[in-house]
Structures are given as structure tokens and as C-alpha cells.
Design a protein around this motif. Structure first.
Motif, PDB file in Angstrom:
ATOM      1  N   ALA A 128       3.779   8.149  -6.246  1.00  0.00           N
ATOM      2  CA  ALA A 128       3.875   9.557  -5.841  1.00  0.00           C
ATOM      3  C   ALA A 128       2.795   9.901  -4.818  1.00  0.00           C
ATOM      4  CB  ALA A 128       3.759  10.466  -7.065  1.00  0.00           C
ATOM      5  N   ALA A 129       1.572   9.432  -5.051  1.00  0.00           N
ATOM      6  CA  ALA A 129       0.482   9.693  -4.090  1.00  0.00           C
ATOM      7  C   ALA A 129       0.770   9.015  -2.758  1.00  0.00           C
ATOM      8  CB  ALA A 129      -0.852   9.215  -4.660  1.00  0.00           C
ATOM      9  N   TRP A 130       1.281   7.794  -2.799  1.00  0.00           N
ATOM     10  CA  TRP A 130       1.595   7.071  -1.572  1.00  0.00           C
ATOM     11  C   TRP A 130       2.729   7.761  -0.816  1.00  0.00           C
ATOM     12  CZ3 TRP A 130      -0.155   4.745   2.217  1.00  0.00           C
ATOM     13  CH2 TRP A 130       0.593   3.908   3.037  1.00  0.00           C
ATOM     14  N   ALA A 159       4.325  11.014   3.781  1.00  0.00           N
ATOM     15  CA  ALA A 159       4.962  12.255   4.246  1.00  0.00           C
ATOM     16  C   ALA A 159       3.945  13.212   4.875  1.00  0.00           C
ATOM     17  CB  ALA A 159       5.671  12.940   3.076  1.00  0.00           C
ATOM     18  N   GLU A 160       2.681  12.799   4.844  1.00  0.00           N
ATOM     19  CA  GLU A 160       1.569  13.579   5.404  1.00  0.00           C
ATOM     20  C   GLU A 160       1.411  14.935   4.725  1.00  0.00           C
ATOM     21  OE1 GLU A 160       1.891  13.554   9.673  1.00  0.00           O
ATOM     22  OE2 GLU A 160       1.660  11.383   9.745  1.00  0.00           O
ATOM     23  N   THR A 161       1.689  14.975   3.410  1.00  0.00           N
ATOM     24  CA  THR A 161       1.450  16.195   2.640  1.00  0.00           C
ATOM     25  C   THR A 161       0.151  16.101   1.839  1.00  0.00           C
ATOM     26  OG1 THR A 161       2.781  15.401   0.785  1.00  0.00           O
ATOM     27  CG2 THR A 161       3.916  16.718   2.477  1.00  0.00           C
ATOM     28  N   ILE A 162      -0.575  15.003   2.030  1.00  0.00           N
ATOM     29  CA  ILE A 162      -1.880  14.799   1.406  1.00  0.00           C
ATOM     30  C   ILE A 162      -2.752  14.107   2.447  1.00  0.00           C
ATOM     31  CG2 ILE A 162      -1.214  12.592   0.405  1.00  0.00           C
ATOM     32  CD1 ILE A 162      -2.938  13.135  -2.004  1.00  0.00           C
ATOM     33  N   ASP A 163      -4.014  14.516   2.540  1.00  0.00           N
ATOM     34  CA  ASP A 163      -4.902  13.906   3.533  1.00  0.00           C
ATOM     35  C   ASP A 163      -5.476  12.586   3.014  1.00  0.00           C
ATOM     36  OD1 ASP A 163      -7.071  14.505   1.838  1.00  0.00           O
ATOM     37  OD2 ASP A 163      -7.553  16.336   2.915  1.00  0.00           O
ATOM     38  N   GLU A 164      -6.105  11.846   3.902  1.00  0.00           N
ATOM     39  CA  GLU A 164      -6.615  10.515   3.553  1.00  0.00           C
ATOM     40  C   GLU A 164      -7.655  10.584   2.437  1.00  0.00           C
ATOM     41  OE1 GLU A 164      -6.581   6.367   3.817  1.00  0.00           O
ATOM     42  OE2 GLU A 164      -5.269   7.772   4.819  1.00  0.00           O
ATOM     43  N   ALA A 181      -6.826   9.769  -5.252  1.00  0.00           N
ATOM     44  CA  ALA A 181      -5.688   9.453  -6.127  1.00  0.00           C
ATOM     45  C   ALA A 181      -5.567   7.944  -6.334  1.00  0.00           C
ATOM     46  CB  ALA A 181      -4.398  10.019  -5.532  1.00  0.00           C
ATOM     47  N   LEU A 182      -5.777   7.175  -5.272  1.00  0.00           N
ATOM     48  CA  LEU A 182      -5.742   5.716  -5.377  1.00  0.00           C
ATOM     49  C   LEU A 182      -6.847   5.225  -6.297  1.00  0.00           C
ATOM     50  CD1 LEU A 182      -4.770   2.885  -4.528  1.00  0.00           C
ATOM     51  CD2 LEU A 182      -6.225   3.100  -2.498  1.00  0.00           C
ATOM     52  N   LEU A 183      -8.047   5.755  -6.126  1.00  0.00           N
ATOM     53  CA  LEU A 183      -9.166   5.344  -6.975  1.00  0.00           C
ATOM     54  C   LEU A 183      -8.881   5.671  -8.437  1.00  0.00           C
ATOM     55  CD1 LEU A 183     -11.985   4.166  -7.275  1.00  0.00           C
ATOM     56  CD2 LEU A 183     -12.908   6.452  -6.780  1.00  0.00           C
TER      57      LEU A 183
END
Length: 116
Positions: free
Chosen positions: A83-85, A90-95, A101-103
Motif C-alpha cells: 500500500a505504501a509503495w 502514485a505520488e500521493t506520499i512523499d519520499e 512506512a518502509l522502515l
């Protein structure tokens, strides 16, 4: 590694993350931890054993239920990472938010493996 990618949703996601041109060095580092954690999780899963089992049925059933619960936990981690990926692509979350979220997903995976 391609064979493993076909057998592991988590590795497939991490591979996509690693190869995205927007991926930062910090995210690459976290994804590397994720790959190592996924490998340890895979190794900690019991082998598919076809030999006859002499244990009482209730013991076998409890063990199978516990394994199913643990597999469900890994699937939830994979779902959250996917979901985070998806939001990142989709560029709805910044890096930075994606990195967090990945961490979080990687730390959950590491904790899952440590609990086995």
C-alpha cells in the motif's frame, strides 16, 4: 534472485523499490535490511515435511494454527508495504513519508523473525 522474486511478494516489492529512479540512498539502505529480514523469515519457516507425524492430533493442529497466525502477520506486513509503495508510485506520499512506512514494515519484519 529472479526465481526468489517469483516466490516472494516481499522480495518483489523490495526489488521494485530498489530499481525506482526516485529511490534515495536511505531507502536503498532500508530496503536492504528488508531483504535480509525477509531471507531470515523464509529460513525460519518450517520445511514442508511429508514424513508421517507421530505427535497427537491436538499438538499438530495447535502447531498448524500458530504457523497460520505467523504467516498472516507476514502477509499483513506485505500488504502495508504494498500500500505504501502504491501511494509512492502514485505520488500521493512523499519520499520521506514513504521511507518511514518502509522502515516501519522492515522493523515489523525483523521483529517477526526474532519472535520465531
Amino acid at each position: 534472485m529472479e526465481e526468489a522474486l517469483h516466490n516472494s511478494r516481499m522480495l518483489g516489492l523490495l526489488d521494485q523499490i530498489l530499481h525506482d529512479p526516485r529511490t534515495t540512498l536511505r531507502v536503498i539502505e532500508i530496503a536492504g535490511r528488508g531483504i535480509a529480514a525477509e531471507a531470515r523469515c523464509h529460513l525460519s519457516m518450517p520445511a514442508d515435511d511429508k514424513r508421517p507425524n507421530n505427535e497427537p492430533q491436538d499438538v499438530v493442529v495447535r502447531r498448524a494454527q500458530a504457523l497460520a497466525d505467523r504467516v498472516e502477520e507476514v502477509c499483513a506486513i506485505e500488504d502495508d508495504l504494498a500500500a505504501a509503495w502504491h501511494r509512492r508510485r502514485a505520488e500521493t506520499i512523499d519520499e520521506a513519508s514513504f521511507g518511514k512506512a518502509l522502515l516501519a514494515a522492515v522493523e515489523r519484519l525483523e521483529a517477526w523473525q526474532a519472535g520465531s
